[in-house]
Design a protein around this motif. Structure first.
Motif, PDB file in Angstrom:
ATOM      1  N   LEU A 235      38.634  35.056 -73.029  1.00 55.88           N
ATOM      2  CA  LEU A 235      39.508  34.620 -71.952  1.00 55.88           C
ATOM      3  C   LEU A 235      40.223  33.341 -72.366  1.00 55.88           C
ATOM      4  CD1 LEU A 235      37.137  35.089 -68.868  1.00 55.88           C
ATOM      5  CD2 LEU A 235      38.599  36.770 -69.991  1.00 55.88           C
ATOM      6  N   SER A 236      41.474  33.249 -71.973  1.00 54.82           N
ATOM      7  CA  SER A 236      42.249  32.040 -72.262  1.00 54.82           C
ATOM      8  C   SER A 236      42.885  31.517 -70.991  1.00 54.82           C
ATOM      9  CB  SER A 236      43.344  32.346 -73.288  1.00 54.82           C
ATOM     10  OG  SER A 236      42.802  32.681 -74.532  1.00 54.82           O
ATOM     11  N   CYS A 237      43.039  30.216 -70.934  1.00 56.70           N
ATOM     12  CA  CYS A 237      43.659  29.579 -69.782  1.00 56.70           C
ATOM     13  C   CYS A 237      44.559  28.463 -70.294  1.00 56.70           C
ATOM     14  CB  CYS A 237      42.589  29.014 -68.854  1.00 56.70           C
ATOM     15  SG  CYS A 237      43.206  28.042 -67.464  1.00 56.70           S
ATOM     16  N   VAL A 238      45.811  28.515 -69.862  1.00 60.95           N
ATOM     17  CA  VAL A 238      46.778  27.498 -70.269  1.00 60.95           C
ATOM     18  C   VAL A 238      47.229  26.731 -69.038  1.00 60.95           C
ATOM     19  CG1 VAL A 238      48.985  27.054 -71.361  1.00 60.95           C
ATOM     20  CG2 VAL A 238      47.541  28.912 -72.200  1.00 60.95           C
ATOM     21  N   ALA A 239      47.185  25.427 -69.147  1.00 60.89           N
ATOM     22  CA  ALA A 239      47.588  24.564 -68.041  1.00 60.89           C
ATOM     23  C   ALA A 239      48.981  24.005 -68.275  1.00 60.89           C
ATOM     24  CB  ALA A 239      46.596  23.407 -67.888  1.00 60.89           C
ATOM     25  N   SER A 240      49.715  23.880 -67.196  1.00 62.61           N
ATOM     26  CA  SER A 240      51.028  23.245 -67.273  1.00 62.61           C
ATOM     27  C   SER A 240      51.248  22.434 -65.999  1.00 62.61           C
ATOM     28  CB  SER A 240      52.134  24.294 -67.436  1.00 62.61           C
ATOM     29  OG  SER A 240      52.166  25.150 -66.316  1.00 62.61           O
ATOM     30  N   GLY A 241      52.060  21.403 -66.141  1.00 58.77           N
ATOM     31  CA  GLY A 241      52.339  20.589 -64.977  1.00 58.77           C
ATOM     32  C   GLY A 241      51.964  19.143 -65.194  1.00 58.77           C
ATOM     33  N   ASN A 242      51.774  18.472 -64.096  1.00 59.79           N
ATOM     34  CA  ASN A 242      51.577  17.030 -64.112  1.00 59.79           C
ATOM     35  C   ASN A 242      50.103  16.670 -64.252  1.00 59.79           C
ATOM     36  OD1 ASN A 242      51.650  14.297 -63.807  1.00 59.79           O
ATOM     37  ND2 ASN A 242      52.402  14.306 -61.722  1.00 59.79           N
ATOM     38  N   ILE A 243      49.657  16.631 -65.476  1.00 64.91           N
ATOM     39  CA  ILE A 243      48.304  16.158 -65.723  1.00 64.91           C
ATOM     40  C   ILE A 243      48.314  15.209 -66.901  1.00 64.91           C
ATOM     41  CG2 ILE A 243      47.707  18.172 -67.128  1.00 64.91           C
ATOM     42  CD1 ILE A 243      44.813  17.818 -65.854  1.00 64.91           C
ATOM     43  N   ASP A 244      47.743  14.068 -66.711  1.00 62.45           N
ATOM     44  CA  ASP A 244      47.765  13.027 -67.727  1.00 62.45           C
ATOM     45  C   ASP A 244      46.469  12.976 -68.513  1.00 62.45           C
ATOM     46  OD1 ASP A 244      47.276   9.567 -67.902  1.00 62.45           O
ATOM     47  OD2 ASP A 244      48.842  10.606 -69.018  1.00 62.45           O
ATOM     48  N   LYS A 245      45.370  13.218 -67.825  1.00 63.00           N
ATOM     49  CA  LYS A 245      44.066  13.151 -68.480  1.00 63.00           C
ATOM     50  C   LYS A 245      43.157  14.221 -67.902  1.00 63.00           C
ATOM     51  CE  LYS A 245      40.081  10.145 -69.302  1.00 63.00           C
ATOM     52  NZ  LYS A 245      39.483   8.821 -69.123  1.00 63.00           N
ATOM     53  N   TYR A 246      42.444  14.892 -68.792  1.00 67.24           N
ATOM     54  CA  TYR A 246      41.475  15.890 -68.368  1.00 67.24           C
ATOM     55  C   TYR A 246      40.087  15.250 -68.286  1.00 67.24           C
ATOM     56  CZ  TYR A 246      44.937  19.474 -69.560  1.00 67.24           C
ATOM     57  OH  TYR A 246      46.056  20.247 -69.612  1.00 67.24           O
ATOM     58  N   THR A 247      39.374  15.563 -67.228  1.00 67.44           N
ATOM     59  CA  THR A 247      37.983  15.151 -67.134  1.00 67.44           C
ATOM     60  C   THR A 247      37.033  16.337 -67.278  1.00 67.44           C
ATOM     61  OG1 THR A 247      38.101  15.252 -64.721  1.00 67.44           O
ATOM     62  CG2 THR A 247      38.464  13.104 -65.762  1.00 67.44           C
ATOM     63  N   SER A 248      37.499  17.517 -66.986  1.00 65.28           N
ATOM     64  CA  SER A 248      36.691  18.702 -67.242  1.00 65.28           C
ATOM     65  C   SER A 248      37.587  19.935 -67.334  1.00 65.28           C
ATOM     66  CB  SER A 248      35.622  18.913 -66.172  1.00 65.28           C
ATOM     67  OG  SER A 248      36.196  19.330 -64.956  1.00 65.28           O
ATOM     68  N   MET A 249      37.119  20.887 -68.122  1.00 60.70           N
ATOM     69  CA  MET A 249      37.799  22.173 -68.280  1.00 60.70           C
ATOM     70  C   MET A 249      36.691  23.223 -68.232  1.00 60.70           C
ATOM     71  SD  MET A 249      40.233  21.081 -71.506  1.00 60.70           S
ATOM     72  CE  MET A 249      41.640  22.152 -71.193  1.00 60.70           C
ATOM     73  N   GLY A 250      36.828  24.198 -67.377  1.00 55.26           N
ATOM     74  CA  GLY A 250      35.711  25.118 -67.245  1.00 55.26           C
ATOM     75  C   GLY A 250      36.087  26.509 -66.788  1.00 55.26           C
ATOM     76  N   TRP A 251      35.097  27.380 -66.874  1.00 54.95           N
ATOM     77  CA  TRP A 251      35.217  28.760 -66.408  1.00 54.95           C
ATOM     78  C   TRP A 251      34.127  29.022 -65.381  1.00 54.95           C
ATOM     79  CZ3 TRP A 251      39.082  32.086 -67.352  1.00 54.95           C
ATOM     80  CH2 TRP A 251      39.936  31.792 -68.409  1.00 54.95           C
ATOM     81  N   TYR A 252      34.518  29.712 -64.331  1.00 56.56           N
ATOM     82  CA  TYR A 252      33.619  30.110 -63.267  1.00 56.56           C
ATOM     83  C   TYR A 252      33.815  31.608 -63.053  1.00 56.56           C
ATOM     84  CZ  TYR A 252      33.224  25.114 -62.292  1.00 56.56           C
ATOM     85  OH  TYR A 252      33.001  23.765 -62.406  1.00 56.56           O
ATOM     86  N   ARG A 253      32.881  32.222 -62.360  1.00 61.33           N
ATOM     87  CA  ARG A 253      33.047  33.639 -62.073  1.00 61.33           C
ATOM     88  C   ARG A 253      32.473  33.963 -60.703  1.00 61.33           C
ATOM     89  NH1 ARG A 253      28.723  36.112 -66.489  1.00 61.33           N
ATOM     90  NH2 ARG A 253      26.808  35.477 -65.389  1.00 61.33           N
ATOM     91  N   ARG A 254      33.002  35.045 -60.154  1.00 60.48           N
ATOM     92  CA  ARG A 254      32.493  35.566 -58.889  1.00 60.48           C
ATOM     93  C   ARG A 254      32.068  37.000 -59.104  1.00 60.48           C
ATOM     94  NH1 ARG A 254      33.434  33.908 -53.729  1.00 60.48           N
ATOM     95  NH2 ARG A 254      35.281  32.702 -54.338  1.00 60.48           N
TER      96      ARG A 254
END
Length: 125
Positions: A20-39
């Motif tokens: 799985l891949s996830c790409v972020a775009s938009g107004n973010i200056d600093k990441y504090t966490s990046m994660g995957w969750y599921r239901r």
């Protein structure tokens, strides 16, 4: 606003592999966490794998759900605004909708907590 686009879900037989891949775009200056969750079907959303402090080597932490330890690998690359989840030896219990989550700070100093729309993973016996 931060938008997340997930890809890589699908159908696979037990024992198979998906990434799985996830790409972020938009107004973010600093990441504090990046994660995957599921239901899983009929169940509440649960954390699968989370990288904390992905922008620094230490004290970066990586946490996995007990059920996926040794089978899944998360990679968070804040420079590329991307987080991936390599899933090996999939079981039917891994079936569910997988969501990407990004937390951090915007350029305006606002807290960011964004979720993707989800990508379906179906593992058949």
């Amino acid at each position: 606003q931060v938008q997340l686009v997930e890809s890589g879900g699908g159908w696979v037989q037990a024992g198979g592999t998906l990434t799985l891949s996830c790409v972020a775009s938009g107004n973010i200056d600093k990441y504090t966490s990046m994660g995957w969750y599921r239901r899983p079907p009929g169940k509440a959303r649960e954390a699968v794998a989370v990288v904390t402090n992905p922008e620094i080597a230490r004290p970066r932490t990586v946490d996995y759900a007990d059920s996926v330890k040794g089978r899944f690998t998360i990679s968070g690359d804040s420079a590329k605004d991307t987080v991936t989840l390599q899933m090996n030896t999939l079981t039917v219990e891994d079936t569910g909708i997988y969501y990407c989550n990004i937390q951090g700070t915007s350029t305006w100093g606002m807290h960011v907590d964004s979720w993707g729309a989800g990508t379906q993973v179906i593992v058949s016996p």
